[in-house]
Design a protein around this motif. Structure first.
Motif, mmCIF file in Angstrom:
data_model
loop_
_atom_site.group_PDB
_atom_site.id
_atom_site.type_symbol
_atom_site.label_atom_id
_atom_site.label_comp_id
_atom_site.label_asym_id
_atom_site.label_seq_id
_atom_site.Cartn_x
_atom_site.Cartn_y
_atom_site.Cartn_z
ATOM 1 N N ASP A 189 46.900 23.851 34.945
ATOM 2 C CA ASP A 189 47.432 24.402 36.428
ATOM 3 C C ASP A 189 47.384 25.590 36.422
ATOM 4 O O ASP A 189 47.228 26.500 37.409
ATOM 5 N N ALA A 190 47.472 26.402 35.255
ATOM 6 C CA ALA A 190 47.497 27.982 35.004
ATOM 7 C C ALA A 190 45.973 28.582 35.462
ATOM 8 O O ALA A 190 45.930 29.795 35.852
ATOM 9 N N ASP A 191 45.093 27.793 35.820
ATOM 10 C CA ASP A 191 43.924 28.132 35.922
ATOM 11 C C ASP A 191 43.563 28.211 37.356
ATOM 12 O O ASP A 191 42.550 28.651 37.791
ATOM 13 N N GLU A 192 44.536 27.735 38.287
ATOM 14 C CA GLU A 192 44.110 27.568 39.612
ATOM 15 C C GLU A 192 43.605 28.791 40.323
ATOM 16 O O GLU A 192 42.600 28.639 41.268
ATOM 17 N N GLN A 193 44.465 29.902 40.409
ATOM 18 C CA GLN A 193 43.772 31.052 40.916
ATOM 19 C C GLN A 193 42.266 31.434 40.702
ATOM 20 O O GLN A 193 41.461 31.745 41.236
ATOM 21 N N GLY A 194 42.303 31.392 39.447
ATOM 22 C CA GLY A 194 40.545 31.790 38.553
ATOM 23 C C GLY A 194 39.691 30.688 39.231
ATOM 24 O O GLY A 194 38.506 30.835 39.506
ATOM 25 N N ALA A 210 24.899 27.014 51.675
ATOM 26 C CA ALA A 210 25.243 26.380 53.020
ATOM 27 C C ALA A 210 26.804 25.890 53.155
ATOM 28 O O ALA A 210 27.069 25.424 54.032
ATOM 29 N N TYR A 211 27.540 26.062 52.045
ATOM 30 C CA TYR A 211 28.957 25.727 51.909
ATOM 31 C C TYR A 211 29.908 26.979 52.200
ATOM 32 O O TYR A 211 30.824 26.908 51.771
ATOM 33 N N PHE A 212 29.147 28.140 52.458
ATOM 34 C CA PHE A 212 29.899 29.278 52.829
ATOM 35 C C PHE A 212 31.263 29.292 53.263
ATOM 36 O O PHE A 212 32.107 30.147 53.026
ATOM 37 N N ASP A 213 31.590 28.238 54.348
ATOM 38 C CA ASP A 213 32.704 28.329 55.034
ATOM 39 C C ASP A 213 33.620 27.119 54.458
ATOM 40 O O ASP A 213 34.681 26.914 55.115
ATOM 41 N N ASN A 214 33.374 26.686 53.550
ATOM 42 C CA ASN A 214 34.230 25.561 52.691
ATOM 43 C C ASN A 214 34.860 26.278 51.891
ATOM 44 O O ASN A 214 35.111 26.080 50.558
ATOM 45 N N VAL A 215 36.278 26.808 52.305
ATOM 46 C CA VAL A 215 36.965 27.511 51.562
ATOM 47 C C VAL A 215 38.272 26.840 51.234
ATOM 48 O O VAL A 215 39.063 26.449 52.221
ATOM 49 N N LEU A 216 38.814 26.738 50.013
ATOM 50 C CA LEU A 216 39.925 26.084 49.593
ATOM 51 C C LEU A 216 41.047 27.112 49.093
ATOM 52 O O LEU A 216 40.752 28.131 48.722
ATOM 53 N N GLN A 217 42.307 26.898 49.664
ATOM 54 C CA GLN A 217 43.269 27.674 49.449
ATOM 55 C C GLN A 217 44.320 27.153 48.078
ATOM 56 O O GLN A 217 44.990 27.976 47.603
ATOM 57 N N LYS A 218 44.001 25.746 47.929
ATOM 58 C CA LYS A 218 44.523 25.246 46.613
ATOM 59 C C LYS A 218 43.544 24.154 45.979
ATOM 60 O O LYS A 218 42.612 23.778 46.552
ATOM 61 N N LYS A 219 43.616 24.167 44.837
ATOM 62 C CA LYS A 219 42.711 23.324 44.125
ATOM 63 C C LYS A 219 42.997 21.846 44.583
ATOM 64 O O LYS A 219 44.297 21.420 44.461
ATOM 65 N N LEU A 258 36.870 20.484 34.113
ATOM 66 C CA LEU A 258 36.328 21.416 33.101
ATOM 67 C C LEU A 258 36.118 23.037 33.731
ATOM 68 O O LEU A 258 35.638 22.946 34.716
ATOM 69 N N VAL A 259 36.464 23.824 32.967
ATOM 70 C CA VAL A 259 36.154 25.245 33.308
ATOM 71 C C VAL A 259 35.506 26.238 32.005
ATOM 72 O O VAL A 259 35.701 25.753 31.022
ATOM 73 N N ALA A 260 34.708 27.031 32.530
ATOM 74 C CA ALA A 260 34.108 27.872 31.716
ATOM 75 C C ALA A 260 34.481 28.965 31.585
ATOM 76 O O ALA A 260 34.789 29.517 32.713
ATOM 77 N N ILE A 261 34.876 29.611 30.340
ATOM 78 C CA ILE A 261 35.651 30.688 30.161
ATOM 79 C C ILE A 261 34.894 31.615 29.544
ATOM 80 O O ILE A 261 34.253 31.542 28.464
ATOM 81 N N GLU A 262 34.938 32.917 29.884
ATOM 82 C CA GLU A 262 34.184 34.204 29.279
ATOM 83 C C GLU A 262 34.983 35.375 30.005
ATOM 84 O O GLU A 262 35.211 35.552 30.984
ATOM 85 N N ASN A 263 35.167 36.325 28.837
ATOM 86 C CA ASN A 263 36.111 37.369 29.263
ATOM 87 C C ASN A 263 37.217 37.209 29.589
ATOM 88 O O ASN A 263 37.786 37.895 30.573
ATOM 89 N N ASN A 264 37.988 36.248 29.144
ATOM 90 C CA ASN A 264 39.390 35.655 29.618
ATOM 91 C C ASN A 264 39.239 35.335 31.184
ATOM 92 O O ASN A 264 40.306 35.517 31.921
ATOM 93 N N GLN A 265 38.105 34.975 31.872
ATOM 94 C CA GLN A 265 38.040 34.870 33.297
ATOM 95 C C GLN A 265 37.475 33.306 33.561
ATOM 96 O O GLN A 265 36.249 32.986 32.628
ATOM 97 N N ILE A 266 37.612 32.549 34.539
ATOM 98 C CA ILE A 266 36.664 31.331 34.897
ATOM 99 C C ILE A 266 35.425 31.831 35.409
ATOM 100 O O ILE A 266 35.415 32.405 36.436
#
Length: 193
Positions: free
Chosen positions: A8-13, A26-35, A45-53
């Motif tokens: 849950d701590a990853d949500e903003q990243g 083609a999905y440029f306008d499919n914006v989410l405000q919450k996961k 799963l998330v891939a992390i590099e340099n402390n960012q997703i």
């Protein structure tokens, strides 16, 4: 780079990575405000590099056939989201996310993964490189106000549609040409062996 389960701590990243990855597609306008959170079990799963997703994959999977996926009479997993931050693309991060997800899917005894995407030659080529097979297509149609004026929509008098998004499974060129914007939506399936 490290691939690990989403928390849950990853949500903003996660949101930032997804928005930036989808921006030039083609999905440029499919914006989410919450996961999204899923009703069924999932592989997230998330891939992390340099402390960012820098990449992500979400797969909701079935406990019974055809409760989420459409492709087979065995249990599968639906890839709802797969994205790689644009600054980290072309470094095999998407491939590594698929491999990690496949390992978990195999352990869960899933027999296939299903993914839907829109008409983008690079993305189609990537799925094919990952040994997904295209199985079905239909259209996503967008109508703006002038295009909607050509249709008799049954809505209350107080409601005036200004835009509309629709799924279209037919092939009438007149319907396709009336849309303000259209995309071919494709189903890709990968068998898990």
């Amino acid at each position: 780079m490290m691939i690990r389960p989403y928390t849950d701590a990853d949500e903003q990243g996660w949101l930032r990575c997804r928005v930036l990855a989808f921006l030039n597609t083609a999905y440029f306008d499919n914006v989410l405000q919450k996961k999204e959170h899923y009703e069924n079990p999932s592989i997230e799963l998330v891939a992390i590099e340099n402390n960012q997703i820098v990449g992500l994959i979400d797969i909701e999977y079935e406990m019974e056939p055809q409760t989420i996926c459409t492709a087979h009479d065995t249990v599968g997993g639906m890839i709802w989201h797969i994205a790689v931050h644009p600054d980290y693309q072309h470094r095999h991060i998407g491939e590594e996310l698929i491999k990690a997800a496949l390992k978990q899917a195999k352990a869960l005894k899933l027999t296939y993964l299903e993914a839907w995407t829109r008409d983008n030659a690079k993305i189609q080529k990537w799925y094919e490189k990952m040994r997904f097979v295209q199985t079905y297509t239909y259209h996503h149609l967008y109508f703006d106000e002038p295009a909607l004026e050509k249709y008799d929509l049954s809505v209350p008098a107080q409601v005036r549609p200004v835009t509309m998004f629709a799924h279209y499974t037919g092939s009438d060129p007149d319907v396709l040409n009336r849309a303000s914007r259209r995309h071919l939506c494709m189903c890709y399936v990968k068998r898990i062996i």
